[in-house]
Design an enzyme around this catalytic site. Structure first.
Site, mmCIF file in Angstrom:
data_model
loop_
_atom_site.group_PDB
_atom_site.id
_atom_site.type_symbol
_atom_site.label_atom_id
_atom_site.label_comp_id
_atom_site.label_asym_id
_atom_site.label_seq_id
_atom_site.Cartn_x
_atom_site.Cartn_y
_atom_site.Cartn_z
ATOM 1 N N LYS A 76 0.835 -1.194 0.000
ATOM 2 C CA LYS A 76 0.000 0.000 0.000
ATOM 3 C C LYS A 76 0.879 1.256 0.000
ATOM 4 O O LYS A 76 1.991 1.241 0.544
ATOM 5 C CB LYS A 76 -0.882 -0.067 1.260
ATOM 6 N N SER A 151 -9.673 1.141 3.046
ATOM 7 C CA SER A 151 -8.820 1.985 2.237
ATOM 8 C C SER A 151 -7.769 1.216 1.430
ATOM 9 O O SER A 151 -7.169 1.802 0.532
ATOM 10 C CB SER A 151 -8.100 2.989 3.127
ATOM 11 N N SER A 175 -9.819 -1.569 7.028
ATOM 12 C CA SER A 175 -9.240 -1.235 5.721
ATOM 13 C C SER A 175 -8.524 -2.370 5.005
ATOM 14 O O SER A 175 -8.171 -2.231 3.832
ATOM 15 C CB SER A 175 -8.280 -0.058 5.864
#
Lengths: 526, 475, 96
Positions: A76, A151, A175
């Site tokens: 990420k 996310s 997330s």
């Protein structure tokens, strides 16, 4: 199996070890898949093919041959990779190249993984849809008109669409788990303190954890065993031994007690509810017992979360002020933002914002104007909302009613779980109340977006581990995820239960149609 | 009207650790700008703090030296405000659970001792340094000092005069020097002080509005600024004006305090517990073992000096106020058995020497053996008291043993009677007029003749002996 | 009744050093009001005698030895800065 990019990590590892697969070919196939699908899905903010191939060549000449040797893993955009742009999905960090590796990145590299940086994410992980990224939204591979969740939407999409063999995400309120469930893959949020947060760009320090997003449970165990363990650079990292998660996967779960909580059903899609009931029955068939458990304060978890998380976020994000790094507002008359430069993004040429070239003078603004304009222009709407909320709940006169009260309710939520785990080994519940929703559906209604985290948030508040695995399919053909939650450091139990379930069902073999199809001709809004 | 000042001091002490409070960067003063930094002290995204064990222990040690109650559990908090020298825009400090509370320091005041309360002692990280461009509207940041460990020691508003405030600082510094936890170097910023002062009519029990004074880089400035501020506030009160509650800066050039335009009027630091650091439990056994290991502190040493060396309470107190001075005294009296002259030299000539050169007495470099040699030379009559005073200065200027200086310069007194006899004859022959004056009863003439003998001998003649010889010859 | 006013939001935005344009303020105020209204339900939870949790793990006394570690190459740190002057990070004038 026709293509190398479709392999799981453990399959690829076996092939590479037996000499049946050249890591170069594996990377090439993954990069081909990225070039084909990323322009549509936008799982990656940017991919530099030549740089990655050169990095792999360097590793093959010399470098550790560990448990992830030659395996492409994405991370990420909020995990610091030395000298690689790491911007947390935000304009305010666009162009930022950390001078150091996050501990989790170090550990991947130590095991020989090939890191593909910059999986897309909601700005600063603020969101449940990956729509708030400054670099544009990611699309769900099962239906590009829908969100991949967030996310860690880029990580989940990359894994689901074979744009990486595995991924790291981060989970502050769901997330990792929610996008894993929306994309039909496995995602695990470890116990708070299980994985070092050093080099994870903080959202809410007392809730954030790094964890794996993978194609199956075995990969999840493998990736967790690499990144877990004590780190002296993180004061909140637990000095607890790491079990052999992979080796223990197939240990029988007969006799496991599965806790079934009485949950608030408001907003729960009946298809999701039914899938969880059926999954519970699978556990019974596997020799587990089910016990009712009570989590009386789960209804307060969202309110608690949106006090604690925004307070910490407002403080953690204070450092983005244009002084030391990242974006700085320039004087009026100059174009807002950085000098534009063209670079390779996600397979095709496209313009990305990069610092470079002549910078306009920055000192003609007053200090206060520089701060306020940098933060106004550098942050997106959701980041600003959360910073303002967090500042509000910590400000004079409101601290006790909001922040202090939130921390007390947090204690009650943690106690609920402590008591539940006196009676069971794992609690089963949905990951998300609905399958993936449509792009834009909740973007203008922040509270509705927040409420969709109802089932995931309490695990972060209590610091307990939780996994999401595929357990069904909606009428529209969208994946449904089941969540299992265990006591602190109960990852082994979670993985064993998830593995047994995976062995007994076929859900993890379902893949999005887009993987094999030619995306050309499909509409996409960019 | 007569007013009474109410003064409290906040002292920031830099702990002399090798590394910063939360990272491994060096704390050394005077490095190249921005060369002593890392992701942690720069507050780069993702970096995390880990507490320095030594700073933690020294914090406890210091708190115990001031008889504080050390917390059973302490935690860190974030103090939030935007400033370019603060990389994270929050300072890791301690708010509601500081390291220690409720201590005190006994200071000398008006010939007696006065107990000054210490409200709290807490740990925090330092900020960076800002330089301002004189030509361009720009400032420059050096982050070398960010994250340097500080101990903040906050006094109760128990001080009642600028002199008391000065004395408090001197004695606080003495304790820190004895503990060996800080260099206490004010020029390098390792000891800093902010003062709070309010005035109230003498005898009143309510406090007036409080003014905070910053930029006090020496104890003398603290005293001067407080004195100035007393006058300013008294004039305002006499004129029936309100004293604004504000922060003022001491301006060196104008020797006055100046308002900072109430820039922090709307400050709201939004303290909350630092989530990146865990709590710290300070067990009884730790407190006991650190207490046992505390060195002798100035107050104890002063009592011991008075008892063991027969010094007056005042002398003992002055000598022990500076650790190096007290050490010097003890080393000297170990081989020279008369404490009083040693004390006198240290408190008189050494202090004067330092003062003349803008140095504190403990900053003057001197070997205990030199002092002993000097005293012995006086006792043996090798040099006169007057010569010793000059020699003392030379010894310090040239950093040499006085024995060597006496040798090198042939400074030994002429004590040989024959030689002095010849010297007297020569002088008498050359100054017949003075001889006559003396015989007429002018006593000054004798002094003149002694002076001529000293001159002719280049100061080496023993003046007492010369006087005796001259008197004999003239009678 | 609304929980926050426009003035509250402006005050807090100033504390957080964020300038909000009027249009943004107009959407934010009702959104923040709705969220804070929802969050206010916390105040009805009974927490008498409950200790606040700021750390979920029972960890304490995590320290490191007082030893120097290599610093960042100053060039590397300064290269990150949007503006620099020689070996310093440059910012608009700080008025004291």
């Amino acid at each position: 199996m026709s293509r190398l990019c479709e392999l799981t990590m453990h399959e690829a590892r076996a092939r590479i070890e037996q000499g049946g697969c050249d890591p170069r070919e594996l990377l090439r196939d993954v990069l081909d898949q990225i070039e084909r699908l990323n322009p549509l899905l936008h799982a990656y903010i940017a991919v530099d093919r030549r740089r990655l191939e050169a990095a792999l060549d360097a590793r093959l000449r010399q470098g550790p041959r560990g448990r992830l040797f030659g395996i492409p893993v994405t991370v990420k955009d909020n995990l610091c990779v030395q000298d690689e742009e790491t911007a947390c999905g935000s304009r305010i960090l666009a162009g930022f190249r950390p001078p150091y590796h996050a501990t989790a990145i170090d550990r991947l590299l130590q095991e020989g993984a090939v890191i593909i940086p910059r999986a897309n994410m909601d700005e600063f992980a603020f969101g449940s849809s990956t729509e708030t990224s400054y670099f544009g939204p990611t699309k769900n591979p099962w239906d590009p008109a829908r969100v991949p969740g967030g996310s860690s939407g880029g990580s989940a999409t990359a894994v689901a669409a074979d744009l990486a063999l595995g991924a790291l995400g981060t989970d502050t309120g769901g997330s990792i788990r929610q996008p894993a469930s929306f994309c039909g893959v496995v995602g695990l949020k470890p116990t708070y303190g299980r994985v070092s947060r050093y080099g994870l760009i903080a959202f809410a320090s007392s809730l954030d954890q790094i964890g794996p997003i993978t194609k199956d449970v075995t990969d999840c165990a493998l990736l967790l065993s690499v990144i877990a363990g004590h780190d002296p650079k993180d004061s909140t990292s637990a000095p607890v031994d790491v079990p052999d998660y992979v080796g223990r996967l197939s240990a029988p779960i007969r006799g496991f007690r599965i806790g079934v909580p009485n949950l608030p059903k408001e907003g729960l899609d009946e298809q999701v509810g039914r899938a969880i009931e059926e999954a519970t029955q699978v556990f019974q068939r596997l020799g587990c017992s089910t016990v009712p458990v009570d989590l009386p304060h789960i209804g307060s978890s969202i309110a608690t979360y949106y006090v604690v998380a925004v307070a910490e976020a407002s403080s953690n994000l204070a450092r983005y002020d244009g002084v030391q790094y990242g974006y700085r507002a320039t004087e009026p008359g100059y174009p807002r933002g950085f000098v534009w430069r063209s670079q390779t993004c996600g397979g095709g040429r496209r313009e990305c914002r990069e610092p470079g070239g002549e910078r306009p003078p920055t000192h003609t603004l007053s200090l206060l104007d520089m701060y306020e304009r940098t933060r106004d222009e550098g942050f997106g709407a959701e980041a600003k909302r959360r910073i303002i909320l967090g500042t509000y709940v910590l400000s004079r006169g409101y601290y006790d009613a909001y922040y202090l009260q939130g921390m007390k309710v947090r204690t009650l939520i943690k106690r609920d779980f402590d008591e539940a785990f006196q009676r069971c080994d794992a609690v089963v519940l949905p990951t998300s109340p609905t399958p993936a929703f449509r792009l834009g559906e909740k973007l203008d209604d922040p509270l509705q977006m927040y409420l969709s985290d109802i089932y995931t948030i309490s695990a972060n508040l209590a610091g307990v581990p939780a996994i999401s695995i595929p357990c069904g399919s909606s009428r529209e053909g969208l994946p449904i995820g089941m969540q299992l939650v265990a006591a602190p450091f109960g990852e082994e139990a979670l993985l064993r239960a998830a593995f047994a379930y995976e062995q007994a069902t076929e859900w993890h073999h379902q893949t999005p149609a887009i993987k094999g199809s030619d995306p050309v001709g499909q509409s996409h809004g960019s | 009207m007569v007013y009474e000042p109410v003064i409290g001091l906040e002292v920031h002490v830099q702990l002399a650790t090798h590394s910063k409070l939360f990272c491994g960067c060096p704390t050394k003063f005077g490095g190249l700008p921005n060369a002593q930094t890392c992701p942690v002290c720069l507050g780069l995204p993702g970096a995390l703090p880990v507490l320095n064990q030594q700073a933690f222990e020294w914090g406890i040690k210091t708190a115990l030296a001031f008889d504080c109650q050390v917390a059973e559990v302490m935690k860190f908090d974030r103090k939030q405000y935007f400033y370019p020298d603060l990389p994270k825009n929050f300072q890791i400090s301690q708010y509601d659970r500081p390291l220690a509370k409720a201590g005190h320091l006994d200071i000398a005041a008006n010939g007696t001792t006065k107990r000054i309360g210490i409200t709290r002692v807490h740990m925090e990280e330092d900020a960076g340094k800002l330089l301002h461009d004189p030509k361009e509207p720009a400032s420059y940041v050096d982050f070398n000092r960010t994250g340097v460990p500080l101990l903040e020691i906050v006094s109760e508003p128990d001080l009642r005069s600028p002199d008391e405030a000065y004395q408090y600082l001197v004695e606080l510094k003495a304790v820190l020097e004895y503990l060996d936890v800080s260099t206490c170097n004010m020029e390098e910023g390792s000891l800093r002080c902010d003062a709070n002062i309010s005035l109230r009519p003498a005898g009143a029990s309510e406090f007036g509005s409080k003014v905070e004074i910053k930029n006090l880089n020496s104890f003398k400035y603290v005293r001067a600024a407080l004195t100035f501020e007393m006058g300013r506030q008294a004039r305002a009160l006499d004129a029936q004006q309100r004293v604004a509650q504000e922060t003022r800066l001491w301006d060196l050039k104008s020797e006055a305090t100046e308002s900072m335009r109430s820039k922090e009027g709307a400050s709201d630091y939004r303290y909350f517990p630092e989530p990146d650091l865990v709590p710290f439990v300070i067990g009884r056994t730790v407190v006991e073992s650190i207490t046992r290991a505390l060195p002798e502190l100035p107050a104890q040493r002063s009592r011991r000096f008075a008892d063991a060396y027969g010094l007056s309470a005042y002398d003992a107190h002055v000598l022990t106020e500076h650790r190096r001075l007290a050490d010097l005294f003890e080393q000297a009296v170990a081989s020279y058995r008369r404490p009083k002259p040693v004390a006198n030299w240290l408190m008189g000539d050494l202090r004067a020497y330092g003062n003349a050169r803008g140095k504190e007495p403990e900053e003057v470099q001197v070997e205990p053996a030199w002092l002993v040699h000097l005293l012995e030379a006086i006792d043996q009559g090798t040099i006169s008291g007057k010569m010793a005073k000059d020699l003392f200065v030379d010894m310090l200027d040239q950093q040499q043993d006085p024995r060597q200086l006496i040798e090198q310069r042939g400074l030994k007194q002429i004590v040989d009677d024959g030689a002095l006899d010849r010297l007297a004859d020569e002088v008498l022959a050359a100054h017949q007029q003075s001889v006559e004056d003396y015989r007429k009863g002018k006593m000054n003439a004798l002094m003149f003749l002694v002076g001529k003998c000293m001159e002719r001998s280049k100061g080496k003649a023993n003046p007492t002996q010369v006087t005796e010889i001259l008197k004999r010859k003239l009678s | 009744m609304s929980v926050v006013t426009k003035q509250d939001v402006q005050h807090v935005a100033r504390l957080a050093r964020i300038r909000l344009e009027d249009a943004e303020l107009a959407t934010f105020v009702p959104q923040l009001d709705e969220i804070l209204g929802y969050v206010r339900q916390l105040q009805s939870v009974s927490t008498e005698g409950v200790e606040p949790t700021s750390h979920v793990l029972p960890l304490a006394n995590v320290t490191r030895p007082d030893a120097n570690q290599p610093c960042l190459d100053p060039e590397r740190a300064l290269r990150l800065a949007p503006a620099r002057h020689n070996q310093f990070v440059k910012v608009p004038k700080v008025i004291e």
